[in-house]
Design an enzyme around this catalytic site. Sequence first.
Site, PDB file in Angstrom:
ATOM      1  N   CYS A   1       7.041 128.334  61.303  1.00 28.27           N
ATOM      2  CA  CYS A   1       6.759 128.279  62.740  1.00 28.27           C
ATOM      3  C   CYS A   1       8.061 128.097  63.532  1.00 28.27           C
ATOM      4  O   CYS A   1       8.886 129.005  63.581  1.00 28.27           O
ATOM      5  CB  CYS A   1       5.732 127.201  63.028  1.00 28.27           C
ATOM      6  SG  CYS A   1       4.851 127.457  64.590  1.00 28.27           S
TER       7      CYS A   1
ATOM      8  N   HIS B   1       0.863 127.909  59.092  1.00 27.39           N
ATOM      9  CA  HIS B   1       0.828 126.520  58.653  1.00 27.39           C
ATOM     10  C   HIS B   1      -0.231 126.362  57.560  1.00 27.39           C
ATOM     11  O   HIS B   1      -1.222 127.088  57.521  1.00 27.39           O
ATOM     12  CB  HIS B   1       0.465 125.582  59.807  1.00 27.39           C
ATOM     13  CG  HIS B   1       1.536 125.416  60.816  1.00 27.39           C
ATOM     14  ND1 HIS B   1       2.709 124.733  60.565  1.00 27.39           N
ATOM     15  CD2 HIS B   1       1.615 125.830  62.109  1.00 27.39           C
ATOM     16  CE1 HIS B   1       3.459 124.727  61.654  1.00 27.39           C
ATOM     17  NE2 HIS B   1       2.827 125.385  62.602  1.00 27.39           N
TER      18      HIS B   1
END
Length: 497
Positions: free
Chosen positions: A343, A440
């Site tokens: 991310c 994630h």
Amino acid sequence: MTQRGDPGGRRVPALMLQGTGSDVGKSLVTAGLCRAFTRRGLAVRPFKPQNMSNNAAVTAEGGEIGRAQALQARACGVAPAADMNPVLLKPQSATGAQIIVQGRVFGSAQARDYHALKPQLLAKVLESWDRLSAQADLMLVEGAGSPAEINLRQGDIANMGFAEAADVPVVLVGDIDRGGVLAAIVGTLALLPDSERARIKGYVINKFRGDVALFEPAIAMLAERTGLPCLGVIPHFPGAAKLPAEDAVVLERGRAGGGGAFRIAVPRLPNISNFDDLDPLNAEPDVEVVIVRPGTPLLRDADLLLLPGSKATIADLAAFRAEGWDIDLQAHLRAGGRVLGLCGGYQMLGRRIADPEGIEGPPGEAAGLGHLDIETVLLGDKRLVELRAEDEISGLTITGYEMHIGRTTGPAAQRPFLRLDGRPEGAVSADGRVAGCYLHGLFGADAWRRHYLESLGATPDPLLDHGASVETALDDLAAHLAAHLDLDRLWEIARGR
């Protein structure tokens, strides 16, 4: 007496756990009680009016809540819902935070301005409470920080302000492991006005080590000074390390793996987010996850450098450079090391990051670390979605979630790390030693985690089932609390008796 949110007019049993301070164990005690009362056949729902954490989870309806409430929902056997944590503050600086209301971005505010918003937000909190409590036989509520922070009491929605608005009884949780628990309990009560003090029905001592019999005189002294019963003394629970942590304070204590041969270095970014991505790696016996704190060089002998998520990517990139970690990263690559960015960490590995509208901080842009030929522009709505991906090389399936703003493009994206619904996701450098993606939770996919670690030379545990280990830890926590707390009395208090 009736309680809000129940169309039938009955009082929905509810109990709020407030603490003598932060990090006293409220989140895990609440999670354990969620599982314990669910095992008694009750429909239990967790609730936290206001949370502050960059460790967040995606809900089924495409919102986000604190990771602790997602764990508590799991303990109840239900899917996480935005109403379980109607106000989530995600720090972006020392004094400012993004405000998430009922799962959606509401805006950003400095601390002083946020306090002016609280009366408006209380209405949203109670709206969520009404909807959620209508589904429940028991509501278990977690406070934030301490109700004795009387300088913050005006407009409070996190502790007594909510308890009084929703008419919920309170049990106080104190942490004996940090010392001063007697003063913390007596002092908390002394600072509260009479109406709020009367709402507290007892207290729990958490994280006890040693012979409980030696604490009995203290219980008698507390009863004399406070008039409150002790509802249980909870011994230290080692299994807590197997459960996701709520906030980054746990990283200051060096939450890490147990000294395995394969070393993963993770820089402790100021605005680190979703660091529970590391939990499945921590569970691997052959893996040691080392949180590298400011003032310390990145490990020279690390097998993998993992750049984690960030709530303020450009600011964290500047902090990364200020530590000299960019130079350490280059040395790691020259020595043949591997790098993975998740991310915000993925964005940092590119050539440029632009934030033209000031979504994560002051408007501007910054040169990236330059190890992936990509650029990121922070624009548009936040992407919040649970999804399934495929590994580009092995074809293995990964279940995870995306939680980010912005679009990343560039030549390296033509060498994707994963595929999401057939579209490319992430990027890999030409030499294959640097990679990144937005997904994630990918290390929670056991087969893929084993494949990835093996590809880097580690020896993963072939029997480790991370999801099952979390379930076992929740069951063990529930049994631990049932053995040391008076659950029958807690149920009676929740019922208003």
